[in-house]
Scaffold this motif. Structure first.
Motif, PDB file in Angstrom:
ATOM      1  N   GLY A 148     -26.949   0.090   6.245  1.00 46.48           N
ATOM      2  CA  GLY A 148     -26.260  -0.181   7.500  1.00 46.48           C
ATOM      3  C   GLY A 148     -24.842   0.303   7.468  1.00 46.48           C
ATOM      4  O   GLY A 148     -24.374   0.878   6.474  1.00 46.48           O
ATOM      5  N   TYR A 149     -24.164   0.070   8.556  1.00 50.24           N
ATOM      6  CA  TYR A 149     -22.821   0.606   8.726  1.00 50.24           C
ATOM      7  C   TYR A 149     -21.942  -0.463   9.330  1.00 50.24           C
ATOM      8  O   TYR A 149     -22.345  -1.166  10.248  1.00 50.24           O
ATOM      9  N   ASP A 150     -20.766  -0.628   8.790  1.00 54.40           N
ATOM     10  CA  ASP A 150     -19.721  -1.278   9.565  1.00 54.40           C
ATOM     11  C   ASP A 150     -18.427  -0.523   9.326  1.00 54.40           C
ATOM     12  O   ASP A 150     -18.378   0.418   8.515  1.00 54.40           O
TER      13      ASP A 150
ATOM     14  N   VAL B 133     -21.830  -7.659  19.410  1.00 59.57           N
ATOM     15  CA  VAL B 133     -22.066  -7.267  18.021  1.00 59.57           C
ATOM     16  C   VAL B 133     -22.243  -8.508  17.164  1.00 59.57           C
ATOM     17  O   VAL B 133     -21.457  -9.444  17.251  1.00 59.57           O
ATOM     18  N   ILE B 134     -23.303  -8.496  16.377  1.00 51.08           N
ATOM     19  CA  ILE B 134     -23.515  -9.608  15.462  1.00 51.08           C
ATOM     20  C   ILE B 134     -22.665  -9.377  14.219  1.00 51.08           C
ATOM     21  O   ILE B 134     -22.773  -8.338  13.570  1.00 51.08           O
TER      22      ILE B 134
ATOM     23  N   PHE C  37     -21.357  -2.853  13.707  1.00 53.59           N
ATOM     24  CA  PHE C  37     -22.459  -2.974  12.763  1.00 53.59           C
ATOM     25  C   PHE C  37     -23.680  -2.227  13.283  1.00 53.59           C
ATOM     26  O   PHE C  37     -24.138  -2.463  14.392  1.00 53.59           O
ATOM     27  N   ARG C  38     -24.182  -1.350  12.467  1.00 51.32           N
ATOM     28  CA  ARG C  38     -25.338  -0.546  12.856  1.00 51.32           C
ATOM     29  C   ARG C  38     -26.249  -0.392  11.648  1.00 51.32           C
ATOM     30  O   ARG C  38     -25.818  -0.486  10.508  1.00 51.32           O
ATOM     31  N   TYR C  39     -27.519  -0.066  11.901  1.00 50.21           N
ATOM     32  CA  TYR C  39     -28.489  -0.003  10.822  1.00 50.21           C
ATOM     33  C   TYR C  39     -29.342   1.249  10.931  1.00 50.21           C
ATOM     34  O   TYR C  39     -29.749   1.643  12.018  1.00 50.21           O
TER      35      TYR C  39
ATOM     36  N   VAL D  37     -24.192  -5.883   6.752  1.00 48.28           N
ATOM     37  CA  VAL D  37     -24.652  -4.594   6.228  1.00 48.28           C
ATOM     38  C   VAL D  37     -24.330  -4.501   4.740  1.00 48.28           C
ATOM     39  O   VAL D  37     -24.896  -3.725   4.053  1.00 48.28           O
TER      40      VAL D  37
ATOM     41  N   ARG E  94     -30.426  -6.147  16.847  1.00 45.46           N
ATOM     42  CA  ARG E  94     -29.485  -5.376  16.039  1.00 45.46           C
ATOM     43  C   ARG E  94     -29.481  -3.938  16.559  1.00 45.46           C
ATOM     44  O   ARG E  94     -30.376  -3.528  17.283  1.00 45.46           O
TER      45      ARG E  94
ATOM     46  N   LEU F  15     -24.763  -5.072  24.017  1.00 51.13           N
ATOM     47  CA  LEU F  15     -24.989  -6.385  23.428  1.00 51.13           C
ATOM     48  C   LEU F  15     -23.783  -6.776  22.580  1.00 51.13           C
ATOM     49  O   LEU F  15     -23.119  -5.895  22.017  1.00 51.13           O
TER      50      LEU F  15
END
Lengths: 67, 292
Positions: B186-188, A62-63, B165-167, A67, B258, A60
């Motif tokens: 979260g992570y970036d 990335v939005i 970006f991850r959560y 964060v 997400r 997908l």
């Protein structure tokens, strides 16, 4: 996981196809997947048991978020 | 014969003593520190809790089964028997607090994995729920942690090193637009595993702690955020102009559209100040998971 990138209707139809084929219990599992909308485009996870000619993407988009 | 019986009796007595000693250090967390706002775990957190740990869907025929506890830990034998050589997905992670606010996922493709190919996913020899990629669980009801009374979270997870970006978990005041962050980890790429509540935030897990199991504690009031990593203060920030009164918590993982980035074994949320209990709570958790 691959995703199908298509119109909202095509994604909904694909979800219906997989959901009917998988015979979920209808209580704790009711469908294959939610249609995902990102920046005006629609996606749904691809299930290898249910081939499709629709366009597929590996991830997908990335939005850019928060964060 | 009498000697044999006596030996058996003595061994039984020793066994009971040993068992009692172990149980004293592993008393269920919520029996020691009750009134959690929500509590999810693959071990039993409250003696009086009579429900299951998780509901699992198996890949072979999509049948589901509630998996409970044996000796206060997940009934892995029943889980493996049910899943056979296939995969097992979590459809419900039951809330063991008195609130009964379960975390669920009714879409098959988003259900997190706990058994893969007949093997239970484990971290440090304990079962684990894999919240990676598009997997996430939704709380039945948004948990509103009041920052006025100091919100606390304790959780065991293994954050994954990924790009973008991850959560691990997330919350929003406005779920339709994912606006106004609540309690989010979260992570970036520029802010590794950033805690945020509204516009307050800081990095929590960096370097060698990424990709490793850790116990984190987190507290928030209207002004201060504090993070403890494996028992030690790791980072904190404050903003006297912050004026949020409630902290929303909605998802284990990233939520819709997400990406999730963390294995999770336990998460307990409190709406009660736990400053004076923090060390004891962390010890209780670490006594079971043996993280540090």
């Amino acid at each position: 996981m691959q995703y199908i990138k298509a119109t909202k209707k095509e994604c909904e139809d694909y979800n219906s196809t997989v959901t009917l084929g998988e015979k979920y219990d209808g209580i704790s599992t009711t469908q294959w997947a939610e249609v995902i909308e990102i920046e005006g485009l629609f996606y749904i996870p691809f299930n290898e048991k249910y081939p499709s000619e629709l366009t597929k993407v590996k991830e997908l988009p990335v939005i850019e978020a928060d964060v | 014969m009498g000697t044999v019986i006596k030996l058996i009796r003595d061994r039984t007595k020793l066994g009971l003593l040993s068992s009692f000693s172990e149980n004293t250090t592993l008393l269920p967390l919520l029996d020691l520190y009750p009134n959690a706002a929500a509590a999810y775990s693959l071990r039993k957190l409250r003696n009086a809790y009579s429900g299951s740990a998780i509901r699992v869907r198996r890949s072979s025929d999509n049948a589901v089964l509630d998996i409970g506890f044996v000796d206060n830990v997940l009934d892995t034998a029943s889980l493996l028997t049910f899943c056979g050589s296939g995969d097992g997905f979590v459809t419900i992670w039951y809330d063991q607090s008195l609130t009964g606010n379960n975390a669920t996922q009714s879409s098959a493709s988003s259900q997190p994995l706990i058994v893969e190919g007949g093997v239970i996913d484990m971290i440090n020899s304990k079962p684990n729920i894999r919240l990676i990629g598009s997997k996430y669980l939704i709380l039945d009801n948004t948990v509103l942690l009041s920052s006025a009374t100091n919100a606390w979270a304790f959780f065991v997870s293994k954050p994954s090193n990924v790009i973008g970006f991850r959560y691990i978990f997330s919350g929003y005041l406005n779920l339709s637009t994912n606006a106004d962050r609540g309690f989010t980890l979260g992570y970036d790429d520029t802010k590794p595993f950033n805690y945020t509540v509204r516009d307050l935030g800081f990095s929590s897990i960096t370097g060698s702690n990424i990709n490793n199991q850790s116990l984190q504690s987190f507290s928030a009031d209207r002004v201060n955020l504090n993070n403890y990593l494996n028992g030690n203060l790791n980072n904190s920030t404050s903003d006297k102009n912050s004026n949020f009164s409630e902290i929303n918590f909605n998802y284990l993982g990233g939520g819709p559209a997400r990406i999730s980035s963390g294995d999770i074994q336990e998460l307990t949320l409190f709406n009660i100040d736990q400053s004076s209990n923090r060390t004891a709570i962390e010890s209780n958790i670490n006594n079971f998971y043996a993280i540090y």
